[in-house]
Write an enzyme that holds these catalytic residues in place. Structure first.
Site, PDB file in Angstrom:
ATOM      1  N   LYS A  22       0.833  -1.206   0.000  1.00 11.42           N
ATOM      2  CA  LYS A  22       0.000   0.000   0.000  1.00 11.42           C
ATOM      3  C   LYS A  22       0.872   1.263   0.000  1.00 11.42           C
ATOM      4  CE  LYS A  22      -1.696   1.659   4.065  1.00 11.42           C
ATOM      5  NZ  LYS A  22      -1.422   3.065   4.340  1.00 11.42           N
ATOM      6  N   ASN A  23       1.841   1.302   0.914  1.00  6.61           N
ATOM      7  CA  ASN A  23       2.608   2.539   1.067  1.00  6.61           C
ATOM      8  C   ASN A  23       3.636   2.755  -0.042  1.00  6.61           C
ATOM      9  OD1 ASN A  23       1.076   3.126   3.244  1.00  6.61           O
ATOM     10  ND2 ASN A  23       2.617   2.587   4.787  1.00  6.61           N
ATOM     11  N   ARG A  92      -4.992  10.311   4.419  1.00  8.77           N
ATOM     12  CA  ARG A  92      -3.964  11.347   4.574  1.00  8.77           C
ATOM     13  C   ARG A  92      -2.956  11.334   3.436  1.00  8.77           C
ATOM     14  NH1 ARG A  92      -3.359  13.605   9.377  1.00  8.77           N
ATOM     15  NH2 ARG A  92      -1.248  14.131   8.810  1.00  8.77           N
ATOM     16  N   PRO A 122       1.680  16.372  11.599  1.00  9.90           N
ATOM     17  CA  PRO A 122       1.720  17.612  10.810  1.00  9.90           C
ATOM     18  C   PRO A 122       2.391  17.388   9.436  1.00  9.90           C
ATOM     19  CG  PRO A 122       3.449  17.632  12.487  1.00  9.90           C
ATOM     20  CD  PRO A 122       2.650  16.361  12.704  1.00  9.90           C
ATOM     21  N   ILE A 123       2.259  18.364   8.532  1.00 12.89           N
ATOM     22  CA  ILE A 123       2.973  18.253   7.237  1.00 12.89           C
ATOM     23  C   ILE A 123       3.909  19.455   7.037  1.00 12.89           C
ATOM     24  CG2 ILE A 123       1.244  16.797   6.083  1.00 12.89           C
ATOM     25  CD1 ILE A 123       0.476  19.445   4.516  1.00 12.89           C
ATOM     26  N   ASP A 124       4.347  20.042   8.158  1.00 10.75           N
ATOM     27  CA  ASP A 124       5.206  21.220   8.072  1.00 10.75           C
ATOM     28  C   ASP A 124       6.479  20.965   7.261  1.00 10.75           C
ATOM     29  OD1 ASP A 124       5.659  19.559  10.482  1.00 10.75           O
ATOM     30  OD2 ASP A 124       7.402  20.857  10.746  1.00 10.75           O
ATOM     31  N   GLN A 125       7.028  19.740   7.334  1.00 11.94           N
ATOM     32  CA  GLN A 125       8.277  19.465   6.607  1.00 11.94           C
ATOM     33  C   GLN A 125       8.032  19.417   5.090  1.00 11.94           C
ATOM     34  OE1 GLN A 125      11.344  19.379   8.275  1.00 11.94           O
ATOM     35  NE2 GLN A 125       9.953  20.101   9.865  1.00 11.94           N
ATOM     36  N   ASP A 305       4.581   0.598  12.068  1.00  9.87           N
ATOM     37  CA  ASP A 305       3.409  -0.081  11.505  1.00  9.87           C
ATOM     38  C   ASP A 305       3.316  -1.550  11.941  1.00  9.87           C
ATOM     39  OD1 ASP A 305       2.662   2.249  10.312  1.00  9.87           O
ATOM     40  OD2 ASP A 305       3.436   1.734   8.330  1.00  9.87           O
ATOM     41  N   ILE A 327       7.883   7.072  16.923  1.00 10.86           N
ATOM     42  CA  ILE A 327       7.432   7.735  15.680  1.00 10.86           C
ATOM     43  C   ILE A 327       6.092   8.447  15.923  1.00 10.86           C
ATOM     44  CG2 ILE A 327       6.921   7.433  13.217  1.00 10.86           C
ATOM     45  CD1 ILE A 327       9.777   6.580  13.909  1.00 10.86           C
ATOM     46  N   ARG A 397      -8.631  -0.710   4.495  1.00 10.59           N
ATOM     47  CA  ARG A 397      -7.817   0.357   3.900  1.00 10.59           C
ATOM     48  C   ARG A 397      -6.449  -0.183   3.496  1.00 10.59           C
ATOM     49  NH1 ARG A 397      -6.341   4.580   7.620  1.00 10.59           N
ATOM     50  NH2 ARG A 397      -4.925   4.842   5.897  1.00 10.59           N
TER      51      ARG A 397
HETATM   52  N1  EPU Z   1       6.352  14.644  10.922  1.00 10.31           N
HETATM   53  C1  EPU Z   1       6.446  15.975  11.216  1.00 10.31           C
HETATM   54  N2  EPU Z   1       6.283  16.874  10.201  1.00 10.31           N
HETATM   55  C2  EPU Z   1       6.068  16.495   8.913  1.00 10.31           C
HETATM   56  C3  EPU Z   1       5.960  15.118   8.631  1.00 10.31           C
HETATM   57  C4  EPU Z   1       6.110  14.215   9.657  1.00 10.31           C
HETATM   58  O1  EPU Z   1       6.666  16.373  12.363  1.00 10.31           O
HETATM   59  O2  EPU Z   1       5.932  17.353   8.051  1.00 10.31           O
HETATM   60  C5  EPU Z   1       6.532  13.654  12.005  1.00 10.31           C
HETATM   61  C6  EPU Z   1       5.282  12.811  12.261  1.00 10.31           C
HETATM   62  O3  EPU Z   1       4.376  13.456  13.111  1.00 10.31           O
HETATM   63  C7  EPU Z   1       5.880  11.555  12.841  1.00 10.31           C
HETATM   64  C8  EPU Z   1       7.205  11.413  12.079  1.00 10.31           C
HETATM   65  O4  EPU Z   1       7.481  12.703  11.568  1.00 10.31           O
HETATM   66  O5  EPU Z   1       6.159  11.753  14.201  1.00 10.31           O
HETATM   67  C9  EPU Z   1       7.191  10.408  10.956  1.00 10.31           C
HETATM   68  O6  EPU Z   1       6.038  10.613  10.142  1.00 10.31           O
HETATM   69  P1  EPU Z   1       6.063  10.320   8.578  1.00 10.31           P
HETATM   70  O7  EPU Z   1       5.910  11.613   7.860  1.00 10.31           O
HETATM   71  O8  EPU Z   1       7.251   9.481   8.237  1.00 10.31           O
HETATM   72  O9  EPU Z   1       4.734   9.500   8.385  1.00 10.31           O
HETATM   73  P2  EPU Z   1       3.843   9.528   7.077  1.00 10.31           P
HETATM   74  O10 EPU Z   1       4.716   9.749   5.902  1.00 10.31           O
HETATM   75  O11 EPU Z   1       2.674  10.405   7.290  1.00 10.31           O
HETATM   76  C10 EPU Z   1       4.090   6.986   6.483  1.00 10.31           C
HETATM   77  C11 EPU Z   1       3.178   5.816   6.289  1.00 10.31           C
HETATM   78  C12 EPU Z   1       2.587   5.429   7.647  1.00 10.31           C
HETATM   79  C13 EPU Z   1       3.756   5.059   8.576  1.00 10.31           C
HETATM   80  C14 EPU Z   1       4.730   6.236   8.671  1.00 10.31           C
HETATM   81  C15 EPU Z   1       5.966   5.927   9.490  1.00 10.31           C
HETATM   82  C16 EPU Z   1       2.357   6.149   4.047  1.00 10.31           C
HETATM   83  C17 EPU Z   1       1.228   6.474   3.152  1.00 10.31           C
HETATM   84  N3  EPU Z   1       2.113   6.189   5.363  1.00 10.31           N
HETATM   85  O12 EPU Z   1       3.297   8.036   7.037  1.00 10.31           O
HETATM   86  O13 EPU Z   1       1.797   4.269   7.415  1.00 10.31           O
HETATM   87  O14 EPU Z   1       3.260   4.749   9.850  1.00 10.31           O
HETATM   88  O15 EPU Z   1       5.157   6.623   7.368  1.00 10.31           O
HETATM   89  O16 EPU Z   1       6.656   4.873   8.957  1.00 10.31           O
HETATM   90  O17 EPU Z   1       3.442   5.835   3.583  1.00 10.31           O
HETATM   91  C18 EPU Z   1       0.060   2.744   7.839  1.00 10.31           C
HETATM   92  O18 EPU Z   1       0.318   2.217   6.754  1.00 10.31           O
HETATM   93  O19 EPU Z   1      -0.705   2.216   8.693  1.00 10.31           O
HETATM   94  C19 EPU Z   1       0.677   4.028   8.164  1.00 10.31           C
HETATM   95  C20 EPU Z   1       0.195   4.833   9.107  1.00 10.31           C
END
Ligand code: EPU
Length: 418
Positions: A22-23, A92, A122-125, A305, A327, A397
């Site tokens: 999926k990811n 998301r 958040p998506i600030d990064q 995960d 995480i 999902r």
């Molecule tokens: N974070 C920030 N700011 C940002 C982005 C992330 O502070 O702009 C923080 C998050 O809050 C978290 C950490 O960075 O504490 C890591 O988050 P990440 O951005 O890596 O997560 P993601 O990209 O939103 C993906 C997977 C998730 C998985 C995480 C961690 C996808 C579509 N989703 O999410 O998958 O848990 O990486 O490996 O790739 C799932 O499949 O059940 C799932 C939640």
């Protein structure tokens, strides 16, 4: 709405084939926004999230066909750059279109994802990276608006390792002018799968799989005739745990041992017998489950995960296990449901202290998110009596026919209307 019913305490045995990840497939689908012409992706799992991304691409103007695990996406006539709230709120990962839409149209409007059951997220990064590449960013009425006549390369130092953030910035920079360097990039195999896909389209990307990724912008990308999505390491890991929990003997086919080191290491420590076999993994549980401690970390560390599923295993292990979640520090909603089945779990900050009990007892439970649902299904397989897992839409999902696959391994599991 549907729920799953499981009659537990049955040994699982046989072979199971893992679906595409999926990811990995979601970012590949977003990448198709960057080319005109038809891209074909194979080994695509039929999941609610994939269907949501199909819907989003169609709203943007793409022509999409999805049949027999094969997805073809033609973005030639894309004419919209807005990802609406209704879709982003259900998934998301819709935020992955932010970068490619900005690259293609010089603008995008994407609903800002809100909070979620596993944490703040958040998506600030993502936004910081896009602004380093020259995009003007505004947040208005719950939407992020980006505007950039032409994105230009830059150095992006991420404050945290972010998977979709890294993917979004790779997607933004492959067509940008000049060189982009992503520092503290996520090393997850799904990021490498995206880079490989884009390289086949003609992108110039070095260092995917490491924490420094360098991208030289190219003028144009060409569509891909056929690309096979990597196997889902989280689905594979869920079957590995199912085998250990049920004293089983399962051959998990179509999975990459080398991407699953942290989990496999912990399962061996817990007493499982693991061998590589015919491009898959054979795992046997001998009944004795030793407690192990683990901490979730970015890849190659233990994946967040898999935390919930491993907590189920530790619930019936011999001894005390300390699980630390770094995480998503609040990703413990499953603990309360596992407790209802007799597990002894105490939460202390971002850790869970799990004291193994001899057995779990079946109960009605409620899923709170995707991986939590899987942990409850596993608990049902191990538990005595009947377990119900409701709110199945979470499971659907991200797991392709999990109940059918478990049934083929000998589980007594079926669906009923709520
Ligand atoms: N974070 C920030 N700011 C940002 C982005 C992330 O502070 O702009 C923080 C998050 O809050 C978290 C950490 O960075 O504490 C890591 O988050 P990440 O951005 O890596 O997560 P993601 O990209 O939103 C993906 C997977 C998730 C998985 C995480 C961690 C996808 C579509 N989703 O999410 O998958 O848990 O990486 O490996 O790739 C799932 O499949 O059940 C799932 C939640």
């Amino acid at each position: 709405m549907e729920k799953i019913i499981i009659e537990g305490s049955r040994r699982l045995e046989g072979e199971v084939t893992v679906s595409g990840a999926k990811n990995a497939v979601l970012p590949l689908m977003a990448a198709c926004i960057l080319t005109e012409g038809k891209n074909t992706i194979t080994n695509v799992p039929d999941l609610a999230d994939v269907r949501t991304m199909v819907k989003l691409l169609e709203i943007l103007g793409a022509e999409v066909e999805f049949e027999n695990s094969t997805l073809s996406i033609d973005s030639t006539n894309l004419d919209t750059w807005e990802a609406p709230y209704d879709l982003v709120k259900t998934m998301r990962a819709s935020v992955l279109v932010l970068g490619p839409l900005t690259a293609r149209f010089g603008r995008s409007r994407v609903s800002l994802p809100g909070g979620c059951a596993i944490g703040e997220r958040p998506i600030d990064q993502h936004l910081k990276g896009l602004s380093i590449l020259g995009a003007k960013i505004e947040i208005e009425e719950g939407y992020v608006d980006t505007i950039a006549k032409k994105l230009r390369g830059g150095v992006i130092p991420f404050d945290v390792s972010t998977v979709t953030g890294t993917e979004n910035l790779i997607l933004s920079s492959v067509l940008a002018e000049g060189e982009t360097v992503i520092l503290n990039a996520a090393c997850e195999p799904e990021v490498t799968d995206l880079a490989n896909f884009l390289i086949e389209m003609g992108a110039d990307i070095q260092g995917a799989g490491t924490d420094i990724i360098t991208i030289q912008g190219v003028k144009k990308l060409t569509p891909i005739k056929e690309y096979e999505v990597m196997p889902d390491r989280i689905e594979a890991g869920t079957f590995l745990i199912a085998s250990v929990l049920t004293k089983g003997n399962i051959l998990v086919k179509n999975c990459r041992f080398e991407n699953m080191g942290a989990l496999i290491g912990k399962l061996i420590e817990a007493g499982a017998e693991v061998t590589r076999e015919n491009g898959g993994i054979r795992i046997k549980g001998n009944g004795e489950i030793k407690s192990v401690d683990f901490t979730t970390l970015p890849y190659p560390g233990f994946p967040t995960d898999m935390q919930a599923q491993m907590m189920t295993l530790m619930s019936v292990a011999d001894g005390l296990s300390i699980i630390t979640e770094t995480i998503f520090p609040q990703r413990f909603l499953h603990a309360g449901e596992l407790r209802r089945m007799g597990a002894d779990i105490k939460l202390v900050g971002n850790s869970a202290v799990v004291r193994g009990v001899p057995s779990l007892s079946g109960a009605p439970t409620m899923a709170s998110d995707l991986r939590a649902s899987a942990s409850l299904v596993l608990a049902g397989l191990a538990g005595n009596g009947k377990t119900q897992v409701s709110r199945l839409y979470h499971l659907d999902r991200g797991y392709e026919r999990l109940d059918r696959k478990l049934e083929n391994l000998g589980a007594r599991i079926w669906r009923e209307k709520e």
